[in-house]
Design a protein around this motif. Structure first.
Motif, short mmCIF file in Angstrom:
data_model
loop_
_atom_site.label_atom_id
_atom_site.label_comp_id
_atom_site.label_asym_id
_atom_site.label_seq_id
_atom_site.Cartn_x
_atom_site.Cartn_y
_atom_site.Cartn_z
N SER A 17 43.92 6.98 26.36
CA SER A 17 42.61 7.01 25.99
C SER A 17 42.45 7.69 24.92
CB SER A 17 42.11 8.39 26.73
OG SER A 17 42.33 9.52 26.67
N TRP A 18 44.08 8.03 23.49
CA TRP A 18 43.94 8.38 22.37
C TRP A 18 43.17 7.49 21.61
CZ3 TRP A 18 49.36 10.32 22.91
CH2 TRP A 18 50.05 12.01 24.10
N PRO A 19 42.10 8.23 20.14
CA PRO A 19 42.46 7.09 19.67
C PRO A 19 43.14 6.15 18.87
CG PRO A 19 41.68 9.08 19.12
CD PRO A 19 42.29 9.05 20.46
N GLN A 20 43.20 5.04 18.36
CA GLN A 20 44.04 4.22 17.41
C GLN A 20 44.73 5.17 16.14
OE1 GLN A 20 45.00 1.42 18.38
NE2 GLN A 20 47.05 1.76 17.28
N SER A 21 44.28 6.43 15.31
CA SER A 21 44.48 6.82 14.33
C SER A 21 45.97 8.11 14.72
CB SER A 21 43.24 7.35 14.36
OG SER A 21 42.77 8.49 14.72
N LEU A 22 45.73 8.22 16.22
CA LEU A 22 46.76 9.41 16.95
C LEU A 22 47.80 8.87 17.30
CD1 LEU A 22 47.34 11.89 18.00
CD2 LEU A 22 45.82 11.37 19.95
N GLY A 78 40.83 10.36 11.42
CA GLY A 78 40.03 9.38 12.85
C GLY A 78 39.57 8.34 12.32
N GLU A 79 38.88 7.41 13.06
CA GLU A 79 38.29 6.26 13.28
C GLU A 79 36.49 6.98 12.49
OE1 GLU A 79 41.28 5.73 15.33
OE2 GLU A 79 40.10 7.18 15.32
N ASP A 80 36.20 8.12 12.21
CA ASP A 80 34.94 7.96 11.61
C ASP A 80 35.45 8.71 10.23
OD1 ASP A 80 36.38 10.47 12.18
OD2 ASP A 80 34.91 11.80 13.56
N GLY A 81 36.50 8.96 9.34
CA GLY A 81 36.69 9.14 8.57
C GLY A 81 37.12 10.58 8.72
N LYS A 82 36.61 10.85 9.28
CA LYS A 82 37.42 13.07 9.45
C LYS A 82 38.55 12.66 9.60
CE LYS A 82 32.38 13.95 10.16
NZ LYS A 82 31.25 14.84 11.47
#
Length: 605
Positions: free
Chosen positions: A20-25, A125-129
Motif C-alpha cells: 500500500s506504500w506510495p510509489q515515491s516511497l 510524494g505524489e502530491d508534490g509535498k
C-alpha cells in the motif's frame, strides 16, 4: 535488510503493508536498499525509519529494534540536534548537509562524543509535498579525535620546542636556512635575527671552523652526526668567545627519501668542561700531596669499605693496586692482630669515634712491622658520616728501639743479680776445689777475666763508637760458658758443629742466649748436679741454622718450672726479634731440651 523489511509485520504500523506504500516511497526505498553507502529513509509525519545494511551499524544496539519506529523515539538522545534539521527540510523543501557534526549519542549505556558527516534531502510524494527524508552519512569520530590529538601533540611539541632547555633549530634546504630556532638556541649564538638566513650568513664565524662542510655532508648522505665537547668560537653579543658544545645534526626527510633539511640540537657544556678540568687539576694536586709524604693514606665509604690507598701503601706492602679494597685490608695484618683490629674498627664505624690502634702490618719483604693506624670521619651538614680518612705510620724501628731500651734496663738489672749470684757460686765452687788462699785467688781471677770477656760479647745496645767485629760461634760458646764451669765441669759440656761466623749483633744475641741457658742449667738444670752434662750442636738446614741444647743427668729428676722466668722471655725475645727465628723449649726429667731455628741471613748482622 530487504528480507527483514519484507518479513516485518507492518499491519499494526502506521506505514501499513508495503503493497500500500506510495510509489515515491517504493522508489526511494529501492535506491536505499541497493546502495552500498549507509542510507536511511524517514517517512511520514513522525519520520518512520527504514534503512539498508550499510546503515544498520549506525544505530548500534538499537538495530533491528529501530526499523519502522519514529525518528524521535529512535534518536531521543540526539533529537535536540537532528530534530530541528529534519523539521527545517520538511518546511523549506531544501536539503541539508554537515561535516564532523558532534552528536552526543548514548552507546553501551553511556553518553559518548561522536562525530558524523551526513546529509538529509527531501522526498516528495505524489502530491508534490515533502513526504519523507532521504539520509546518507558516515561516522568520523576516530578521524576527528585523531586530528584533535595530532593538533594537541603539535601544540605540545611546539611548546616543548620553545621551552626546551637545550638549543634546537631546524635548517631548511641545501643552503641550511634557519627556519626555526628556539630561545635557547638564540641565547647560545647570542643573536635574534637569524631566521630566514643561511648558517654562513647568520653565523659567519663558524664557516671557517668546518661546520658548513659538516652540514653539507649530513644533508647529502642522510647520515646523522654527533659531536661531543667540540670547541666552537662564537661572536656572542659582539664578543668573541670559545664555547664547548655537545651537538647532533639529524637529517630530516619527507616522502620517499626527499631531504627537507637538518634538525640541530646543541648543549653548551663549557661549564662542565671547565669543572672537569678544575676537578682533574685538584685531583692531581691531591695525588701529588698524598703521594709525597711518608705516611700511608687510605679512605673508606661510610660503611667502612676501603676504596682508596695512596702510592705509599702499595710501595710499602708490595701488593697489586686494588687487591686490598673492601675488607681485604685486614688480611694484611698479623694473624694475632686481625681480630683486635676488626673490633676497634667496627667500634669506630658504629660510633663515629676516631680510630687509633697499633698493629703489625705485612711489609713487602714478608716481615710484619709495627705501624700505628689512625682515622677520622667526615660528616655532612645533617651530621651523617660521609667518609673516613686514615693513615698508617711505620713505627717499627721506634718500637723496637723502645723495646730494646726496656729490655736493656731489665737485662742490666737481671744481669747484675746474676753476676752477684754467679760470683757467689764461683767463690763457693772455687773455695771447695782449692786448698790455699793463693790458689783460690788465681782461680777466681781467671774466671772473672773470662766473665769479663763474655760480658764484652753480650753487651746490648753498644755505643756506635764501638768497633764492629765478628766471632766464630764455637769461640763465642767457649768464652760464654767458661765463667760458669769449674775445672772439674769443663768435660761436662761438648760443642759440635761447622765453623760459623757471627756478626756483631748476632754475636751479642747468641752470647745472651748461651749465657741464659748456662745460668739456667746451673741454677735449675743438669749442670747443677754432679753427673749432669750438656751437648750443644748446630748445623744448617737450607737457609736455617738449627742449634740444639740438650741436658742430661741420672742422679735426680729435674722439675719443670711452674712459670716462665725472665731468662726464658729474654731468650725468646732475642731469638725472634734479633735473629728472626723461633725457639722451642721442652723440659724433661733429665733437663731442658732446647731447639733454636735461626735465619741464616740474620747471622751476618
Amino acid at each position: 535488510m530487504g528480507e527483514r523489511i519484507r518479513l516485518f509485520d507492518w499491519t499494526t504500523n502506521p506505514l501499513g503493508p508495503p503493497e500500500s506504500w506510495p510509489q515515491s516511497l517504493r522508489s526511494a526505498l529501492s535506491i536505499c536498499l541497493y546502495s552500498s553507502f549507509p542510507t536511511a529513509i524517514y517517512w511520514g509525519p513522525d519520520f518512520r525509519l527504514l534503512y539498508n545494511d550499510a546503515w544498520s551499524v549506525i544505530p548500534g544496539e538499537r538495530h533491528p529494534w529501530a526499523l519502522g519506529r519514529p525518528a524521535k523515539e529512535v534518536w531521543s538522545d540526539i533529537w535536540h540536534v537532528v530534530g530541528p534539521q529534519f523539521e527545517n527540510v520538511v518546511a523549506t523543501g531544501e536539503g541539508f548537509s554537515t561535516y564532523d557534526e558532534m552528536l552526543p549519542m548514548v552507546r553501551g549505556g553511556g553518553q559518548q562524543e561522536t562525530y558524523w558527516n551526513y546529509s538529509i534531502s527531501p522526498i516528495r510524494g505524489e502530491d508534490g509535498k515533502v513526504a519523507g527524508i532521504f539520509n546518507q552519512g558516515n561516522e568520523t569520530t576516530q578521524i576527528v579525535l585523531a586530528r584533535r590529538n595530532a593538533q594537541q601533540e603539535i601544540a605540545r611539541l611546539s611548546l616543548m620546542f620553545e621551552q626546551a632547555p637545550g638549543a634546537t633549530a631546524i635548517l631548511r634546504g641545501a643552503r641550511h636556512v634557519f627556519e626555526i630556532a628556539n630561545p635557547a638556541y638564540l641565547q647560545l649564538v647570542g643573536r635574534n635575527d637569524i631566521l630566514g638566513k643561511s648558517v654562513d650568513q647568520a653565523l659567519p664565524e663558524v664557516a671557517s671552523q668546518g661546520f658548513i662542510e659538516l652540514l653539507d655532508t649530513v644533508y647529502q648522505s642522510g647520515e646523522p652526526y654527533a659531536g661531543r665537547a667540540i670547541p666552537v668560537v662564537l661572536d656572542r653579543n659582539g664578543i668573541s668567545e670559545q664555547r664547548h658544545l655537545d651537538f647532533v645534526f639529524q637529517p630530516i626527510s619527507v616522502g620517499a627519501g626527499d631531504r627537507y633539511g637538518i634538525f640541530v640540537q646543541a648543549t653548551d657544556v663549557t661549564d662542565t668542561i671547565r669543572a672537569v678540568a678544575a676537578l682533574r687539576e685538584s685531583e692531581e694536586r691531591y695525588q701529588a700531596i698524598v703521594n709525597s709524604i711518608d705516611q700511608m693514606i687510605w679512605s673508606t665509604l661510610p660503611d667502612g669499605y676501603h676504596d682508596y690507598y695512596n702510592d705509599r701503601w702499595y710501595e710499602y706492602t708490595g701488593v697489586p693496586k686494588g687487591s686490598t679494597d673492601g675488607e681485604a685490608w685486614n688480611g694484611m695484618f698479623h694473624p694475632d692482630d686481625q681480630e683486635r683490629a676488626w673490633k676497634v674498627w667496627r667500634h669506630s664505624l658504629a660510633t663515629g669515634e676516631p680510630y687509633h690502634i697499633e698493629y703489625r702490618l705485612r711489609h713487602r719483604s714478608g716481615e710484619y712491622r709495627w705501624v700505628i693506624g689512625r682515622a677520622q670521619c667526615i660528616r655532612n651538614e645533617a651530621g651523617e658520616i660521609i667518609r673516613w680518612y686514615g693513615t698508617c705510620t711505620d713505627l717499627h724501628d721506634l718500637k723496637m728501639a723502645e723495646e730494646a731500651r726496656q729490655l736493656l734496663m731489665q737485662e742490666l738489672n737481671h744481669r747484675v743479680k746474676n753476676l752477684f749470684s754467679l760470683f757467689s757460686a764461683m767463690v763457693s765452687m772455687t773455695g771447695r776445689s782449692t786448698n790455699t788462699t793463693a790458689e783460690m785467688s788465681a782461680a777466681l781471677k781467671e774466671r772473672l777475666q773470662a766473665l769479663s770477656r763474655a760480658h764484652d760479647l753480650v753487651r746490648i745496645g753498644a755505643a756506635d763508637s764501638m768497633p764492629a767485629h765478628s766471632v766464630l760461634l764455637i769461640h763465642l760458646a767457649e768464652q760464654i760458658l767458661a765463667p760458669h764451669l769449674s775445672d772439674a765441669q769443663h768435660g761436662k759440656v761438648s760443642l759440635t758443629g761447622p765453623e760459623i761466623l757471627l756478626g756483631e749483633k748476632s754475636a751479642s744475641a747468641m752470647a745472651l742466649i748461651l749465657h741464659e741457658l748456662a745460668t739456667n742449667a746451673i741454677k735449675y738444670g743438669a749442670l747443677g748436679h754432679a753427673d749432669g752434662k750438656v751437648i750443644i750442636g748446630w748445623e744448617f738446614a737450607g737457609d736455617v741454622l738449627v742449634l740444639t741444647w740438650s741436658e742430661s743427668n741420672v742422679s735426680a729428676a729435674i722439675a719443670k718450672p711452674t712459670s716462665t722466668g725472665f731468662g726464658s722471655r729474654l731468650i725468646k725475645s732475642a731469638v725472634e726479634g734479633q735473629l728472626g727465628g723461633k725457639v722451642d723449649i721442652v723440659w724433661k726429667p733429665s733437663g731442658a731440651q732446647v731447639r733454636l731455628q735461626l735465619s741464616r741471613a740474620r747471622l751476618r748482622d
